[in-house]
Structure formats: C-alpha cells, structure tokens
Design a protein around this motif. Structure first.
Motif, PDB file in Angstrom:
ATOM      1  N   UNK B 120       0.843  -1.197   0.000  1.00  0.00           N
ATOM      2  CA  UNK B 120       0.000   0.000   0.000  1.00  0.00           C
ATOM      3  C   UNK B 120       0.877   1.244   0.000  1.00  0.00           C
ATOM      4  N   UNK B 121       0.832   1.978  -1.079  1.00  0.00           N
ATOM      5  CA  UNK B 121       1.634   3.183  -1.222  1.00  0.00           C
ATOM      6  C   UNK B 121       0.774   4.426  -1.029  1.00  0.00           C
ATOM      7  N   UNK B 122       1.401   5.616  -1.075  1.00  0.00           N
ATOM      8  CA  UNK B 122       0.677   6.878  -0.859  1.00  0.00           C
ATOM      9  C   UNK B 122      -0.486   7.070  -1.831  1.00  0.00           C
ATOM     10  N   UNK B 123      -0.375   6.539  -3.060  1.00  0.00           N
ATOM     11  CA  UNK B 123      -1.430   6.787  -4.040  1.00  0.00           C
ATOM     12  C   UNK B 123      -2.630   5.864  -3.834  1.00  0.00           C
ATOM     13  N   UNK B 124      -2.468   4.861  -2.966  1.00  0.00           N
ATOM     14  CA  UNK B 124      -3.585   3.952  -2.715  1.00  0.00           C
ATOM     15  C   UNK B 124      -4.544   4.489  -1.657  1.00  0.00           C
ATOM     16  N   UNK B 125      -4.124   5.521  -0.958  1.00  0.00           N
ATOM     17  CA  UNK B 125      -4.994   6.073   0.083  1.00  0.00           C
ATOM     18  C   UNK B 125      -5.275   7.552  -0.212  1.00  0.00           C
ATOM     19  N   UNK B 126      -6.193   8.134   0.531  1.00  0.00           N
ATOM     20  CA  UNK B 126      -6.732   9.453   0.188  1.00  0.00           C
ATOM     21  C   UNK B 126      -5.828  10.601   0.654  1.00  0.00           C
ATOM     22  N   UNK B 127      -4.570  10.594   0.193  1.00  0.00           N
ATOM     23  CA  UNK B 127      -3.666  11.690   0.564  1.00  0.00           C
ATOM     24  C   UNK B 127      -3.787  12.836  -0.448  1.00  0.00           C
TER      25      UNK B 127
END
Lengths: 206, 206
Positions: B120-127
């Motif tokens: 799970x990288x930064x683009x997989x979550x709502x950042x």
C-alpha cells in the motif's frame, strides 16, 4: 458502547447483526465494515443465503432433521439400517455422529431436552412423534439414546424409556467413560467411576 | 471439520457466513441454526440490512467517511469547526474520536495506511484528496494527524507532513503517553520515555 454511526444503513446492519448470539456491537461493526469492502456480488450471496435458509428450509417429516426436501437424505437413503433409531437433542448432534462414520441407522431429533428450569416439558419436544414412529413401524428393533450426560439428558432419557416400555424394542444409551486421549488422572470421578462399573472385555484392537 | 450437511441450503449459508473474518465453520453453523429458530421477519430484516448496507452506502465526497448522503452528517453540520481537519485511517477511528466528545472539527479518512509490506503506497490512500482539500479551502488552519503510533502510522504521517508543507496550516499529532488508568511499571519503555519528553505543565484538574 454508545456509538454515533455516520450512516443509518450501517447502524441498522450493525444492530441486526449484533442480535446474533455471541456477536457484540464492536464485532458486528468490524464485520459490517468488512462487508463494505467486499464486492457487491459476494455480499448479495451472503444476504440471499441467509434469506433462503430461513425461507426454504424444511424439516424431515419422519425424523425432524433439517432438510431441503420433505424427507431428509438420511431417512430416504435405502442403504441405511431401518431397524435402529438414534435419538438426539439437535441437528448438530446428527452431524457429529455422522462425522464419526460409525453409525448407519436412522435418527430422531427431539429439538430440545426436558428442562423444567427453562420451562421445557416433554410435550415441547418431539417425544410424542417418536412414540408414534416406534408404534407404527414394526421394523424398528432398537432405540439408541444419544443425549448429553447431564441432568436434563438423563431426565429426558428416563421419560423416553418409560414411554417406549410398551413396545418390544431394545433401548440402549451411548457409552459413557473416559475420553480417548484424555489423561486418567484428570478425568472427573463420576465418569471414572462409571467407566470402571461399565468396563468391557479387553480386546487387542480397541 | 469436514461436515456432512443434511441440507444444501444450510451448507450454502454456513459457507457464505464463514467467509467473514474470525467466523469459523463451527460458529457459522451454530449461528445459522440459531437463525432457523428465529421468526421469518427478523431473518428477513438481517438479510435485507446486509444487502442495503452494501448496495446503498455512500462515501462522503469531502472527507470519505461513510454516509447515507453525498456529504456526510459531520461535514454538513454547520455547528462544527471548519478550521480543523483530523486525519484518520478509517471510519472506526472517527467513531472512536466522536465518542470522546472532545473534538468538534472535521475529518479526513485515508482509507488505509502506507504499508510497503502490504503493497500500500501513498497513491492507494486518500492523501491526494487531502492535499487538494487543504489547497482549495483557505478556512483550514490546522491538520491533526490521529494515526496509530506504529511504523506505518509514522510513515504515513511523515509523508502527509511533507505534502502539506507547501500550505500555511498548523500540523499536529495526537498526544502519545501513558494510558489513563494504566500502571506506570507496565507501560512499555518507548511510550514511557516519550511521555517524559512530552511532559505537560501540572494542572490541578487534568
């Protein structure tokens, strides 16, 4: 826990789910949020399976086992021994006994056990239908009582034995003794005492 | 357990139910047999609630909280402080914080946490959406990071802090220290060490 749900749909689902025995509101919430992450199809399958189970299930007319048909697969299996009926409290017991692969007769599900404390009397469980069954079917030679070795189980067994005394059938109970694999010293004294009284001849292959 | 089910409806329901995390086939069977004893209406309610939850749930366009509407009740509540956003991993965290009644600002649900081990990288979550939100709304003065005090939580917090450094917002993290009611001697040394470093002035009313 007095939670504020951000959604009434979630609140409703969590509440319905936590009515299940042993499922608290925290577990329920965790499971519902898990379902939200699953694809629509698999949640539909779950919802449908629960509905179909309750809506379409039948109880065997003969032995009261649950079934998809009017006569359950065990009662309708011609390879099974129709001279023996094993009396059990519930459906899990049938599944447990079937799992041993040591029994090839029929069953009778009482659907409960006599328990005056819980207000369950002989007429609340399927004893009358057992008596009728034995009375109407001269093929039946033996009734095995496979009830829990508790006060309630013993009471129920005793009641059934009196009801069936009018018929020419052999009545037996499943053996009580020390569990296989258990240490002798940790077995409770009642069980150990009974296992000495009911000792069986030694065989080289147990 | 390799059980023989007397009914395919039961087998299907038990199998579907035991796909839920932490529910084994034995528990599932027990629960399904419980449902069989409930009235049709209450089983229908359960089945329907599960279906509706998955089918009709929405996610808030602003904060990604679950909601029955396009904007969640928190984001649309005019009494809430719109200058603070509390960043959390998931919806349970919102419910836990709301339950404390100590916070009156808005939220942002990441929907996960950066975890290279789980892919799970930064683009997989709502950042990205958080950055946009802060960039577009000059009302926002403070971002509170309320992430778990784990490696993944710290990594995520660090990543977010870098992304937000371009904006004129205050960044804070929830306090870490010994839990209220916990014995000092059983507190782990990292927490205890931090609670000394981050000590606060003594007040008569804590």
């Amino acid at each position: 826990m007095n939670l504020q749900y951000p959604s009434r749909l979630l609140e409703k689902a969590v509440n319905e789910f936590s009515k299940l025995p042993g499922i608290g509101s925290k577990t329920s919430l965790r499971l519902m949020l898990h379902l939200l992450r699953q694809d629509m199809n698999s949640v539909e399958q779950l919802s449908q399976a629960i509905y179909n189970l309750r809506h379409d299930i039948k109880y065997c007319n003969t032995c009261h086992n649950i079934s998809d048909t009017d006569i359950c697969p065990i009662c309708s299996d011609i390879r099974r021994d129709r001279t023996v009926i094993c009396v059990v409290e519930n459906i899990q017991d049938i599944m447990a006994i079937e799992n041993t692969r040591q029994y090839n007769g029929l069953y009778h599900v009482l659907g409960g056990i006599i328990s005056p404390m819980d207000g369950i009397g002989p007429s609340d469980i399927e004893i009358e239908s057992l008596t009728e069954r034995v009375g109407n079917d001269s093929e039946i030679k033996e009734i095995i009582l496979a009830l829990s070795p508790t006060m309630e189980g013993d009471t129920t067994g005793f009641y059934i034995s009196r009801k069936l005394s009018q018929f020419n059938v052999r009545l037996s109970v499943i053996a009580r003794g020390i569990s296989i694999g258990n240490e002798l010293e940790y077995t409770d004294e009642v069980t150990l005492g009974r296992s000495i009284i009911n000792r069986t001849p030694f065989e080289h292959k147990q």
